[in-house]
Design an enzyme around this catalytic site. Structure first.
Site, mmCIF file in Angstrom:
data_model
loop_
_atom_site.group_PDB
_atom_site.id
_atom_site.type_symbol
_atom_site.label_atom_id
_atom_site.label_comp_id
_atom_site.label_asym_id
_atom_site.label_seq_id
_atom_site.Cartn_x
_atom_site.Cartn_y
_atom_site.Cartn_z
ATOM 1 N N CYS A 42 46.644 -9.757 -55.776
ATOM 2 C CA CYS A 42 45.921 -9.060 -54.733
ATOM 3 C C CYS A 42 45.624 -7.670 -55.290
ATOM 4 O O CYS A 42 46.396 -7.151 -56.102
ATOM 5 C CB CYS A 42 46.845 -8.957 -53.522
ATOM 6 S SG CYS A 42 46.272 -7.861 -52.216
ATOM 7 N N ASP B 212 55.171 -8.134 -45.764
ATOM 8 C CA ASP B 212 54.231 -7.306 -46.532
ATOM 9 C C ASP B 212 54.810 -5.907 -46.764
ATOM 10 O O ASP B 212 56.022 -5.665 -46.646
ATOM 11 C CB ASP B 212 52.869 -7.284 -45.822
ATOM 12 C CG ASP B 212 51.705 -7.168 -46.777
ATOM 13 O OD1 ASP B 212 51.430 -6.038 -47.220
ATOM 14 O OD2 ASP B 212 51.077 -8.194 -47.097
ATOM 15 N N ASP B 213 53.947 -4.978 -47.047
ATOM 16 C CA ASP B 213 54.285 -3.606 -47.431
ATOM 17 C C ASP B 213 55.198 -2.921 -46.396
ATOM 18 O O ASP B 213 55.027 -3.110 -45.189
ATOM 19 C CB ASP B 213 52.947 -2.847 -47.520
ATOM 20 C CG ASP B 213 53.068 -1.512 -48.206
ATOM 21 O OD1 ASP B 213 54.189 -1.114 -48.532
ATOM 22 O OD2 ASP B 213 52.017 -0.876 -48.419
ATOM 23 N N TRP C 236 51.555 -9.880 -55.234
ATOM 24 C CA TRP C 236 51.543 -8.772 -56.216
ATOM 25 C C TRP C 236 50.280 -7.958 -55.970
ATOM 26 O O TRP C 236 49.182 -8.381 -56.304
ATOM 27 C CB TRP C 236 51.563 -9.363 -57.619
ATOM 28 C CG TRP C 236 51.540 -8.385 -58.738
ATOM 29 C CD1 TRP C 236 50.612 -7.412 -58.982
ATOM 30 C CD2 TRP C 236 52.478 -8.292 -59.826
ATOM 31 N NE1 TRP C 236 50.911 -6.718 -60.137
ATOM 32 C CE2 TRP C 236 52.045 -7.242 -60.673
ATOM 33 C CE3 TRP C 236 53.632 -8.999 -60.169
ATOM 34 C CZ2 TRP C 236 52.732 -6.898 -61.832
ATOM 35 C CZ3 TRP C 236 54.310 -8.649 -61.333
ATOM 36 C CH2 TRP C 236 53.865 -7.600 -62.145
ATOM 37 N N ASP C 237 50.463 -6.783 -55.388
ATOM 38 C CA ASP C 237 49.329 -5.974 -54.964
ATOM 39 C C ASP C 237 49.063 -4.859 -55.976
ATOM 40 O O ASP C 237 49.945 -4.482 -56.775
ATOM 41 C CB ASP C 237 49.668 -5.380 -53.585
ATOM 42 C CG ASP C 237 48.448 -5.025 -52.766
ATOM 43 O OD1 ASP C 237 47.330 -5.027 -53.313
ATOM 44 O OD2 ASP C 237 48.620 -4.730 -51.563
ATOM 45 N N MET C 238 47.871 -4.300 -55.933
ATOM 46 C CA MET C 238 47.497 -3.156 -56.788
ATOM 47 C C MET C 238 46.448 -2.374 -56.008
ATOM 48 O O MET C 238 45.308 -2.817 -55.874
ATOM 49 C CB MET C 238 46.902 -3.698 -58.091
ATOM 50 C CG MET C 238 46.714 -2.657 -59.151
ATOM 51 S SD MET C 238 44.995 -2.489 -59.622
ATOM 52 C CE MET C 238 45.117 -1.511 -61.085
ATOM 53 N N ASN C 239 46.853 -1.235 -55.440
ATOM 54 C CA ASN C 239 46.013 -0.595 -54.433
ATOM 55 C C ASN C 239 45.242 0.636 -54.876
ATOM 56 O O ASN C 239 44.708 1.345 -54.035
ATOM 57 C CB ASN C 239 46.851 -0.240 -53.212
ATOM 58 C CG ASN C 239 47.063 -1.457 -52.343
ATOM 59 O OD1 ASN C 239 46.110 -2.104 -51.952
ATOM 60 N ND2 ASN C 239 48.310 -1.795 -52.074
ATOM 61 N N ASP D 78 40.347 -7.881 -47.897
ATOM 62 C CA ASP D 78 41.028 -7.379 -46.708
ATOM 63 C C ASP D 78 40.178 -7.607 -45.463
ATOM 64 O O ASP D 78 40.635 -7.348 -44.351
ATOM 65 C CB ASP D 78 41.334 -5.881 -46.856
ATOM 66 C CG ASP D 78 42.625 -5.661 -47.638
ATOM 67 O OD1 ASP D 78 43.373 -6.631 -47.831
ATOM 68 O OD2 ASP D 78 42.876 -4.512 -48.054
HETATM 69 C C1 DGJ Z 1 46.260 -4.231 -49.587
HETATM 70 C C2 DGJ Z 1 46.317 -5.691 -49.306
HETATM 71 O O1 DGJ Z 1 45.077 -6.291 -49.566
HETATM 72 C C3 DGJ Z 1 46.768 -5.925 -47.886
HETATM 73 O O2 DGJ Z 1 46.744 -7.288 -47.595
HETATM 74 C C4 DGJ Z 1 48.140 -5.344 -47.710
HETATM 75 O O3 DGJ Z 1 49.062 -6.039 -48.504
HETATM 76 C C5 DGJ Z 1 48.140 -3.870 -48.068
HETATM 77 N N1 DGJ Z 1 47.569 -3.634 -49.366
HETATM 78 C C6 DGJ Z 1 49.523 -3.304 -48.029
HETATM 79 O O4 DGJ Z 1 49.597 -2.025 -48.491
#
Ligand code: DGJ
Length: 740
Positions: free
Chosen positions: A527, A367-368, A478-481, A549
């Site tokens: 994600c 992961d990250d 592929w995340d987007m936070n 999460d």
């Molecule tokens: C948000 C994701 O939902 C988590 O599972 C994880 O990948 C974090 N970002 C990492 O920054």
């Protein structure tokens, strides 16, 4: 023939296996009027059927009362500013400063098959599976052509709708300020609505309430479908429940800003609208150009909410999800996020992988935190090169080592983002979405890349594909936070700033389309800070999406129930988490965490080298269950039996194979009660005539409890005792049924 046109009466009838939809071209003015949507009508499109009147009659030609007609007629694509004071679907700002629009019928087309939508996700089907009706009208005053597109599926009770607007050239350019994708007017019922609301780690909680007068809507202006509200609206007859009664569901195949609205008018009619949120939207359509609006799926069910869910599941499994993993079991993964957060290196990952492979886990996902100098979330997004202090020699040695253990390797990226503390930002500050002269709002210390710009999309693609090619990487998360703010693009003219939200989404779609074409064996999991972009748009690119999460199995009961209201279990990313849970602090039995995760894609998110030995010992048993039951979970018909969200005590769901020869029931006793009332679990969806062997699975003792044999009718109408009374809080049980 699933779509018929009665030339004489100018009425279209569209049929799915169990629903009909009728549209009439008005005798005067070329208005397109809605006639009927509901249970399938057996008549073909006869002259008598065409005379069905669903709404009060007010002559459209009576000039004295024209506005009354406009304000109550059931329009298929209601336009703006000409007397229909309910909310509309379509408005413009023309070069003369006017906003009104109209639709006047011109011609239609019926054909086999279903068109795609340029650059956007859409359901699909062959010429044998689908039939399409296109009805084209004109707004002569604005020089616009409007085409309403309807596709019916012969195997599912779903209708796909979208709209195309063409500038015929009266104006060199005209600004579209609102282009919704669908409108359906309902008459004569008192309805409830269902929306899915939430927050981070609490996504898609079911919210049912009576529909009163006025406008009731959910929407997003966050640049994605969002944790908070969902591009879905359910309209339910008052008596509709899980298994009975009429339910209509509308779901938007789009991943950006949306509006989903029900409006109850002065005449008790209900107008349901869905489409791109018109706020901060303005699209300049040049002469000859076409704007295509995304697709809305509507489902009609006479079997309550359960029937609606099963139709959405079938449609999305068959006609939306693509690629290698569409119909396949997914590798069981272990993700290191909650095991290590940013604090890991090759050695640590290999130690997790070693133990995981011994236990039967099939893929390690890193992961990250593996790139740039990212040791927390404040830095390095955009700098997609390996942090060799953590991973000496780069990705390849690590991936090779994991492969040697017999495991696949997966990686996390957040391609849409840029950290102000990154080489990329120092080189291209103008690539971030921001407004000149304003200090941009940071969220998780990061900004969003301007994917409306081709050079940015190309750069991101090169980086993502370069990483994937650098080693044997078989999965990408592929995340987007963060969500979008400071809407401003250095790449767009001042006139075109209102296009940014939509162009951003088109940029995401272009990236993912390229990716899945160039890497057909890649398993992509979308994600967004958990499940903020869990929508049908993203499912077109990735067969699974990270649901939330929050991995606490008790919270997940609500989250997964709400998600499965629309989306098949095969799409829900679900892992066995660590305890105490990192979001709720709750401690639950390991076996329960497994039962709940088995209702999704299944995997682990914990440090497998550090969990108690007795939990480790359960992993091979959970994995055996996954291999035994995943086909059923992935492809079966889903039934909700009890909802912890509603009763605050227990939860149960069931999947039944399409041929009804197998079923799997999961029961979770959340709160134990002493001396509680009898609670037989009545199964659903079985064949009443078949006999089934019923096996109570006892994973803890690695034993199958006594097996009994009962008929489908006894199981459904009398029910069985799940044998969980007195077992304590947070206890679950799985019960497997097989045709005898
Ligand atoms: C948000 C994701 O939902 C988590 O599972 C994880 O990948 C974090 N970002 C990492 O920054």
């Amino acid at each position: 023939m699933n779509i018929i046109f009665n030339e004489q009466n100018r009425v279209f009838k569209l049929d799915t296996p169990n629903s009909s939809y009728m549209i009439k071209i008005a005798d005067t003015d070329g208005f397109l009027l809605h006639m009927y949507y509901g249970r399938r009508l057996s008549d073909t499109c006869t002259d008598d059927l065409c005379r069905l009147e669903q709404h009060p009659f007010v002559p459209s030609k009576n000039e004295r009362e024209r506005a009354s007609f406009m304000d109550c007629a059931p329009f298929e694509y209601p336009c703006h500013g000409l007397g229909d004071y309910r909310d509309d679907a379509f408005s413009v700002l023309n070069p003369d400063g006017h906003t009104a629009t109209s639709f006047s019928y011109r011609f239609y087309k019926i054909y086999n098959g279903k068109p795609g939508i340029t650059g956007m996700p859409a359901t699909f089907g062959t010429e044998e599976e689908c039939e399409t009706l296109e009805i084209t009208g004109e707004d002569a005053a604005n020089g616009l052509e409007i085409t309403c597109v309807y596709s019916v599926f012969k195997d599912t009770d779903a209708i796909a709708r979208s709209v195309r607007i063409k500038n015929l050239g009266k104006y060199e350019s005209i600004k579209l300020t609102k282009v919704l994708s669908s409108c359906t007017d309902f008459y004569g019922e008192d309805y409830d609505t269902i929306f899915l609301h939430g927050s981070w780690a609490r996504e898609r909680i079911i919210d049912r309430k009576p529909l009163g007068y006025g406008k009731h809507y959910v929407s997003s202006l966050r640049g994605e479908s969002s944790h908070q509200e969902h591009p879905f609206i359910g309209l339910l007859a008052k008596n509709a429940d899980e298994d009975n009664g009429e339910v209509y569901g509308f779901n938007f195949v789009y991943s950006g800003n949306f509006i989903a609205q029900a409006e109850k008018s002065q005449f008790d009619s209900v107008r349901v609208l869905m489409g791109i949120n018109p706020v901060d939207f303005g699209w300049n359509l040049k002469a000859g150009e076409v704007f295509e609006a995304p697709e809305v799926i509507s489902v009609y069910s006479a079997q309550g909410l359960g029937g609606m869910s099963r139709s959405f599941h079938d449609l999305y499994r068959k006609h939306l999800i693509r690629g290698k993993y569409k119909d396949r079991k997914r590798p069981i993964l272990i993700n290191n996020w909650e095991a290590t957060y940013f604090d890991f290196n090759t050695e640590k990952l290999i130690s997790i992988a070693k133990k995981a492979s011994e236990l039967g886990i099939e893929m390690l996902v890193m992961d990250d935190g593996w790139f740039g100098h990212r040791n927390d979330d404040s830095t390095s997004l955009g700098d997609w090169y390996v942090n060799e202090e953590k991973l000496p020699g780069g990705l390849k040695p690590l991936v090779d080592e994991v492969n040697k253990l017999g495991m696949k390797f997966g990686i996390w990226m957040e391609p849409e983002m840029i950290s102000p503390d990154s080489d990329l930002f120092h080189t291209h500050p103008d690539w971030a979405i921001q407004i000149p002269g304003r200090d941009p709002v940071k969220s998780r210390a990061q900004l969003v890349l301007d994917l409306s710009r081709k050079e940015v999309v190309d750069y991101v693609y090169e980086k993502v594909s370069g990483i994937l090619k650098s080693a044997n990487i078989e999965y990408l998360k592929w995340d987007m936070n963060r969500q979008l703010t400071d809407l401003g693009s250095y790449g767009l003219s001042s006139e075109a700033q209102g296009e940014l939200f939509h162009r951003y989404v088109l940029g995401v779609y272009a990236l993912q389309e390229r990716l899945i074409n160039d890497f057909p064996n890649l398993l992509l999991e979308n994600c967004s800070g958990g499940g903020a972009r869990f929508d049908p748009g993203m499912l077109y690119y990735s067969p699974q999406i990270w649901t939330s999460d929050d991995q606490d199995p008790i919270e997940r009961l609500k989250i997964q129930q709400g998600t499965a209201l629309i989306y098949p279990l095969s799409t829900m990313g679900a892992h066995v988490c660590d305890c105490p849970n990192h979001t709720t602090g709750r401690t639950t039995p390991f076996e329960l965490r497994g039962y709940v995760a088995l209702a999704g894609t299944f995997g682990y998110e914990l440090d497998v080298t550090r969990i108690p030995k007795e939990d480790q010992a359960l992993i091979p048993k959970q994995i055996a269950m996954y291999h035994k039951y995943n086909e059923l979970v992935r492809t079966g018909d889903y039934y909700r039996i009890a909802s912890f969200t509603d009763n605050h005590e227990w939860d149960a769901w069931e999947v039944v194979s399409p041929d009804k020869s197998e079923a799997l029931l999961t029961v979770v006793n959340v709160m134990a009660r002493v001396n509680m009332k009898s609670r037989p679990v009545k199964l659903k969806g079985l064949d009443p005539q078949k006999k089934y062997t019923v096996t109570f699975i006892n994973i803890k003792d690695n034993a199958e409890e006594e097996t009994i044999t009962l008929s489908g009718d006894a199981l459904m109408y009398a029910g069985i005792n799940p044998r969980i009374a007195g077992m304590g809080d947070y206890k679950g049980k799985m019960i497997y049924l097989k045709e005898y």
